[in-house]
Write a protein that holds these residues in place. Structure first.
Motif, mmCIF file in Angstrom:
data_model
loop_
_atom_site.group_PDB
_atom_site.id
_atom_site.type_symbol
_atom_site.label_atom_id
_atom_site.label_comp_id
_atom_site.label_asym_id
_atom_site.label_seq_id
_atom_site.Cartn_x
_atom_site.Cartn_y
_atom_site.Cartn_z
ATOM 1 N N SER A 60 0.815 -1.245 -0.126
ATOM 2 C CA SER A 60 -0.037 -0.112 0.173
ATOM 3 C C SER A 60 0.846 1.366 -0.041
ATOM 4 N N LEU A 61 0.425 2.238 -0.739
ATOM 5 C CA LEU A 61 1.242 3.383 -0.975
ATOM 6 C C LEU A 61 0.406 4.685 -0.388
ATOM 7 N N VAL A 62 0.720 5.488 0.336
ATOM 8 C CA VAL A 62 0.265 6.969 0.469
ATOM 9 C C VAL A 62 1.097 7.957 -0.298
ATOM 10 N N VAL A 63 0.017 8.602 -1.223
ATOM 11 C CA VAL A 63 0.973 9.209 -2.085
ATOM 12 C C VAL A 63 0.803 10.940 -2.207
ATOM 13 N N THR A 64 1.916 11.479 -2.024
ATOM 14 C CA THR A 64 1.903 13.050 -1.804
ATOM 15 C C THR A 64 2.939 13.358 -2.937
ATOM 16 N N GLY A 65 2.541 14.729 -3.474
ATOM 17 C CA GLY A 65 3.519 15.231 -4.335
ATOM 18 C C GLY A 65 3.143 15.941 -5.524
ATOM 19 N N VAL A 66 4.108 16.495 -6.177
ATOM 20 C CA VAL A 66 3.631 17.345 -7.500
ATOM 21 C C VAL A 66 4.369 16.969 -8.754
ATOM 22 N N THR A 67 3.336 17.196 -9.888
ATOM 23 C CA THR A 67 2.261 17.817 -9.842
ATOM 24 C C THR A 67 1.220 16.704 -9.933
#
Ligand code: TIU
Length: 238
Positions: A151-158
């Protein structure tokens, strides 16, 4: 299992098999004088992602859950830069040219580094990638599978560029992604909203969309992660 309220339905993950992805929080995208601005973008639009992402980073560090930072960029000799990418659009500066923060999107330049607020710490993987997707031409899949991450929790741009490419690649490889709406951002607010809607539509065709608060509220403060942060030989720091 920990269950987080999300769209289109709650995201359940095993805390022993989760990782945080922080995608391309680089000065080149988030600060004046970088690659993002050279493309004509208002880079201030991405700044609101920093504070909530910092809180999620703190959570993962507290729990001892793995954190992976990615950086988009190229070798100084540009041998890994396709002409199709170099010549795209009509920027004021092209990838590899000298800007106020050094050579644009080139590894080792100041602009290629992650913003200080979200800087990696010892034990966190820093993954350099030449493309938009984080799995393309990298060892991300190997790193995740070696640790049993599902499982991945995803943050970031763009949101609609590197985040979107990455979560689609993750989906095709069998990873489940929770994309945090307030920890992702775009130069185009309408693209941010559309990309998020695309991820969770059709029963979560690509993944789940939630918020940092929903995640933070869902994790019991007493939960001690058993997936201790491990050190790799990946470069840490800027
Ligand atoms: N231009 C744009 O929106 N993004 C990129 O070029 N790279 C990433 O999204 N990281």
């Amino acid at each position: 299992m920990i269950t987080v309220p999300a769209d289109p339905f709650p995201f359940a993950f095993d805390p022993d098999h989760v990782a945080l992805l922080c995608i391309d929080f680089q000065r080149d995208f988030m600060e004046a004088g970088g690659f993002g601005e050279s493309l004509g973008n208002d880079v201030s639009r991405l700044r609101s992602t920093i504070e909530p992402t910092g809180r999620v980073l703190d959570l993962f560090r507290r729990q001892g859950w793995p954190v992976i930072h990615t950086r988009e960029g190229h070798r100084p000799d540009l041998t890994d830069l396709f002409a199709a990418k170099r010549d795209r659009g009509n920027p004021t500066l092209r990838i590899g040219e000298e800007g106020p923060m050094g050579r644009l999107l080139v590894r080792g330049s100041a602009g290629h580094g992650i913003v200080p607020e979200l800087a990696p710490v010892e034990g966190e993987v820093v993954l350099d990638k030449p493309g938009k997707g984080s799995f393309y031409a990298t060892d991300l899949e190997t790193i995740l599978r070696a640790r049993g991450i599902t499982s991945l929790v995803v943050t970031g741009v763009t949101t609609e560029v590197c985040v979107q490419s990455t979560v689609r690649e993750a989906n095709d490889r069998g990873f489940e992604s929770l994309i945090l709406a307030d920890c992702t951002g775009s130069y185009f607010p309408e693209f941010h909203q559309s990309a998020l809607a695309m991820f969770s539509a059709q029963g979560g065709i690509v993944g789940w969309v939630g918020t940092s608060d929903a995640l933070l509220d869902a994790v019991p403060t007493a939960t001690a992660g058993t997936a201790a942060a491990t050190t790799t030989d990946e470069e840490v720091g800027q």
